[in-house]
Design a protein around this motif. Structure first.
Motif, PDB file in Angstrom:
ATOM      1  N   GLU A  52      59.386  54.620  32.336  1.00 35.59           N
ATOM      2  CA  GLU A  52      58.271  55.481  32.758  1.00 35.59           C
ATOM      3  C   GLU A  52      58.737  56.848  33.245  1.00 35.59           C
ATOM      4  OE1 GLU A  52      59.189  52.688  34.125  1.00 35.59           O
ATOM      5  OE2 GLU A  52      59.648  53.048  36.240  1.00 35.59           O
ATOM      6  N   SER A  53      60.033  57.080  33.219  1.00 34.25           N
ATOM      7  CA  SER A  53      60.573  58.320  33.773  1.00 34.25           C
ATOM      8  C   SER A  53      60.846  59.355  32.692  1.00 34.25           C
ATOM      9  CB  SER A  53      61.884  58.018  34.520  1.00 34.25           C
ATOM     10  OG  SER A  53      61.660  57.106  35.567  1.00 34.25           O
ATOM     11  N   VAL A  54      60.572  60.605  33.021  1.00 40.47           N
ATOM     12  CA  VAL A  54      60.888  61.707  32.118  1.00 40.47           C
ATOM     13  C   VAL A  54      62.392  61.979  32.161  1.00 40.47           C
ATOM     14  CG1 VAL A  54      60.588  64.163  31.666  1.00 40.47           C
ATOM     15  CG2 VAL A  54      58.623  62.757  32.336  1.00 40.47           C
ATOM     16  N   VAL A  55      63.014  61.955  30.987  1.00 38.66           N
ATOM     17  CA  VAL A  55      64.444  62.232  30.895  1.00 38.66           C
ATOM     18  C   VAL A  55      64.689  63.695  30.532  1.00 38.66           C
ATOM     19  CG1 VAL A  55      66.545  61.709  29.599  1.00 38.66           C
ATOM     20  CG2 VAL A  55      64.999  59.866  30.255  1.00 38.66           C
ATOM     21  N   ASP A  56      63.832  64.212  29.653  1.00 34.00           N
ATOM     22  CA  ASP A  56      64.004  65.590  29.198  1.00 34.00           C
ATOM     23  C   ASP A  56      62.642  66.152  28.847  1.00 34.00           C
ATOM     24  OD1 ASP A  56      66.084  67.168  26.576  1.00 34.00           O
ATOM     25  OD2 ASP A  56      64.642  68.009  27.990  1.00 34.00           O
ATOM     26  N   ASP A  57      62.222  67.150  29.545  1.00 32.08           N
ATOM     27  CA  ASP A  57      60.981  67.874  29.191  1.00 32.08           C
ATOM     28  C   ASP A  57      61.240  69.367  29.197  1.00 32.08           C
ATOM     29  OD1 ASP A  57      59.156  67.706  32.385  1.00 32.08           O
ATOM     30  OD2 ASP A  57      61.170  68.400  31.871  1.00 32.08           O
ATOM     31  N   SER A  58      62.469  69.745  28.918  1.00 31.89           N
ATOM     32  CA  SER A  58      62.844  71.150  28.999  1.00 31.89           C
ATOM     33  C   SER A  58      62.125  72.021  27.967  1.00 31.89           C
ATOM     34  CB  SER A  58      64.365  71.288  28.839  1.00 31.89           C
ATOM     35  OG  SER A  58      64.789  70.733  27.607  1.00 31.89           O
ATOM     36  N   GLN A  59      61.694  71.435  26.867  1.00 33.47           N
ATOM     37  CA  GLN A  59      61.004  72.207  25.820  1.00 33.47           C
ATOM     38  C   GLN A  59      59.488  72.013  25.862  1.00 33.47           C
ATOM     39  OE1 GLN A  59      62.804  74.439  24.029  1.00 33.47           O
ATOM     40  NE2 GLN A  59      64.409  73.704  25.415  1.00 33.47           N
ATOM     41  N   LEU A  60      58.997  71.362  26.863  1.00 26.12           N
ATOM     42  CA  LEU A  60      57.556  71.146  26.984  1.00 26.12           C
ATOM     43  C   LEU A  60      56.913  72.337  27.691  1.00 26.12           C
ATOM     44  CD1 LEU A  60      55.427  68.809  26.494  1.00 26.12           C
ATOM     45  CD2 LEU A  60      55.716  68.301  28.935  1.00 26.12           C
ATOM     46  N   PRO A  61      55.946  73.006  27.048  1.00 28.46           N
ATOM     47  CA  PRO A  61      55.271  74.136  27.704  1.00 28.46           C
ATOM     48  C   PRO A  61      54.378  73.614  28.832  1.00 28.46           C
ATOM     49  CG  PRO A  61      55.001  74.182  25.303  1.00 28.46           C
ATOM     50  CD  PRO A  61      55.500  72.823  25.660  1.00 28.46           C
ATOM     51  N   LYS A  62      54.921  73.562  29.998  1.00 26.21           N
ATOM     52  CA  LYS A  62      54.267  72.831  31.079  1.00 26.21           C
ATOM     53  C   LYS A  62      53.008  73.509  31.605  1.00 26.21           C
ATOM     54  CE  LYS A  62      58.682  70.875  32.492  1.00 26.21           C
ATOM     55  NZ  LYS A  62      59.448  71.705  31.533  1.00 26.21           N
ATOM     56  N   ASP A  63      52.787  74.757  31.224  1.00 28.14           N
ATOM     57  CA  ASP A  63      51.550  75.393  31.680  1.00 28.14           C
ATOM     58  C   ASP A  63      50.332  74.804  30.972  1.00 28.14           C
ATOM     59  OD1 ASP A  63      51.486  78.368  29.588  1.00 28.14           O
ATOM     60  OD2 ASP A  63      52.489  76.445  29.280  1.00 28.14           O
ATOM     61  N   ARG A  64      50.548  74.210  29.801  1.00 25.67           N
ATOM     62  CA  ARG A  64      49.398  73.678  29.070  1.00 25.67           C
ATOM     63  C   ARG A  64      49.613  72.243  28.566  1.00 25.67           C
ATOM     64  NH1 ARG A  64      48.394  75.462  24.571  1.00 25.67           N
ATOM     65  NH2 ARG A  64      50.408  76.409  24.090  1.00 25.67           N
ATOM     66  N   PHE A  65      50.837  71.798  28.507  1.00 25.64           N
ATOM     67  CA  PHE A  65      51.143  70.465  27.994  1.00 25.64           C
ATOM     68  C   PHE A  65      51.504  69.539  29.159  1.00 25.64           C
ATOM     69  CE2 PHE A  65      51.905  70.817  23.279  1.00 25.64           C
ATOM     70  CZ  PHE A  65      51.533  72.137  23.147  1.00 25.64           C
ATOM     71  N   SER A  66      51.073  68.292  29.028  1.00 22.54           N
ATOM     72  CA  SER A  66      51.506  67.263  29.959  1.00 22.54           C
ATOM     73  C   SER A  66      51.684  65.953  29.208  1.00 22.54           C
ATOM     74  CB  SER A  66      50.498  67.095  31.099  1.00 22.54           C
ATOM     75  OG  SER A  66      49.256  66.639  30.589  1.00 22.54           O
ATOM     76  N   ALA A  67      52.548  65.122  29.728  1.00 24.20           N
ATOM     77  CA  ALA A  67      52.792  63.828  29.094  1.00 24.20           C
ATOM     78  C   ALA A  67      53.033  62.793  30.173  1.00 24.20           C
ATOM     79  CB  ALA A  67      54.000  63.898  28.158  1.00 24.20           C
ATOM     80  N   GLU A  68      52.592  61.591  29.891  1.00 25.71           N
ATOM     81  CA  GLU A  68      52.824  60.517  30.840  1.00 25.71           C
ATOM     82  C   GLU A  68      53.051  59.205  30.117  1.00 25.71           C
ATOM     83  OE1 GLU A  68      49.386  60.581  33.341  1.00 25.71           O
ATOM     84  OE2 GLU A  68      48.132  59.531  31.890  1.00 25.71           O
ATOM     85  N   ARG A  69      53.747  58.329  30.826  1.00 27.23           N
ATOM     86  CA  ARG A  69      54.020  56.989  30.311  1.00 27.23           C
ATOM     87  C   ARG A  69      54.017  56.077  31.544  1.00 27.23           C
ATOM     88  NH1 ARG A  69      59.459  54.528  27.347  1.00 27.23           N
ATOM     89  NH2 ARG A  69      58.373  52.880  26.184  1.00 27.23           N
ATOM     90  N   LEU A  70      52.831  55.882  32.056  1.00 26.77           N
ATOM     91  CA  LEU A  70      52.670  55.340  33.403  1.00 26.77           C
ATOM     92  C   LEU A  70      53.310  53.973  33.592  1.00 26.77           C
ATOM     93  CD1 LEU A  70      49.045  56.528  34.183  1.00 26.77           C
ATOM     94  CD2 LEU A  70      51.199  57.459  35.045  1.00 26.77           C
ATOM     95  N   LYS A  71      53.137  53.076  32.657  1.00 29.02           N
ATOM     96  CA  LYS A  71      53.650  51.720  32.827  1.00 29.02           C
ATOM     97  C   LYS A  71      54.893  51.476  31.973  1.00 29.02           C
ATOM     98  CE  LYS A  71      49.163  49.795  34.082  1.00 29.02           C
ATOM     99  NZ  LYS A  71      48.116  48.773  33.761  1.00 29.02           N
ATOM    100  N   GLY A  72      55.429  52.559  31.456  1.00 29.53           N
ATOM    101  CA  GLY A  72      56.642  52.425  30.653  1.00 29.53           C
ATOM    102  C   GLY A  72      56.407  51.824  29.290  1.00 29.53           C
ATOM    103  N   VAL A  73      55.145  51.831  28.848  1.00 31.22           N
ATOM    104  CA  VAL A  73      54.866  51.292  27.519  1.00 31.22           C
ATOM    105  C   VAL A  73      54.271  52.406  26.662  1.00 31.22           C
ATOM    106  CG1 VAL A  73      53.688  49.507  26.195  1.00 31.22           C
ATOM    107  CG2 VAL A  73      54.546  49.002  28.489  1.00 31.22           C
ATOM    108  N   ASP A  74      52.929  52.490  26.630  1.00 34.98           N
ATOM    109  CA  ASP A  74      52.322  53.531  25.809  1.00 34.98           C
ATOM    110  C   ASP A  74      52.333  54.859  26.541  1.00 34.98           C
ATOM    111  OD1 ASP A  74      48.772  52.891  26.326  1.00 34.98           O
ATOM    112  OD2 ASP A  74      50.509  52.609  27.638  1.00 34.98           O
TER     113      ASP A  74
END
Lengths: 115, 113
Positions: A52-74
């Motif tokens: 469920e942890s983010v390892v690399d989001d260095s290329q994610l445009p965080k002002d408009r993009f978000s991502a989650e994997r709350l339970k470590g599955v989907d």
């Protein structure tokens, strides 16, 4: 054969609207990736999860993009607000372990068109 | 930073012709190397991979690739292509110990019957 599931396959939206993509990796795969593939280019990593942890989001445009994997599955990838330049194929992939084999299994992708 | 170059953007061949697609990478350390293929309307799938050992690796459907460390290359070959090989081919690299793959821009192969 187990597959990575993605939805929707196609999404057309107007700029400034919000969009969301969903990914269900192969069961038991610890690592999940979101890639963006612009027409005529290779996939580029947006974000990588280990469980469920983010390892690399260095290329994610965080002002408009978000991502989650709350339970470590989907996982869900969101864009708000969408811009014309976001038109692309959004690919989800998963890999089995926490150590590198580099062997990724890809879904069929979600094609986004922003008008 | 890692990068991958595929110099052939579009290759057109007749059936039975031999194929070689170029791939060069830049990274100073130990790498794992891959070729992925995307058939029309399908998802990316692994064609072959190199981790260590014999630099000539064989993959599915008669494809092979040779890792030449001194040239930072990992070219894909097939002695005789078929119409069904029409697809886009992506070379990819990851640094040893890392999970992320860096992809090249891809080469579109069209095989004419």
């Amino acid at each position: 054969e187990a597959e990575v599931a993605q939805s929707p396959r196609y999404k057309i939206t107007e700029k400034s609207q919000a969009v969301a993509f969903w990914c269900d990796p192969i069961s038991g795969h610890a690592t999940l990736y979101w890639y963006r593939q612009i027409l005529g280019q290779g996939p580029e990593l947006l974000v990588q999860f280990q469980d469920e942890s983010v390892v690399d989001d260095s290329q994610l445009p965080k002002d408009r993009f978000s991502a989650e994997r709350l339970k470590g599955v989907d996982s869900t990838l969101k864009i708000q607000p969408a811009e014309l330049g976001d038109s692309a194929m959004y690919l989800c992939a998963s890999s089995l372990g926490r150590e590198s084999t580099g062997e990724l299994f890809f879904g069929e992708g979600s094609r986004l068109t922003v008008l | 930073a890692q990068s991958v170059s595929q110099h052939n953007h579009h290759v057109i061949l007749s059936e039975a012709a031999s194929l070689e697609l170029g791939c060069n990478y830049s990274y100073g350390g130990t790498v794992n190397l891959f070729w992925y293929v995307q058939y029309p309307g399908q998802h990316l799938q692994l064609l072959l991979k190199y981790f260590s050992g014999d630099p000539l690796v064989k993959g599915i459907k008669g494809f092979e690739a040779e890792f030449i460390k001194s040239k930072f290359s990992f070219n894909l070959r097939k002695p005789s292509v078929q119409w069904s090989d029409t697809a886009e081919y992506f070379c990819a690299v990851n640094a040893w110990g890392a999970n992320n793959l860096f992809f090249g821009t891809g080469t579109r192969l069209t095989v004419i019957p």
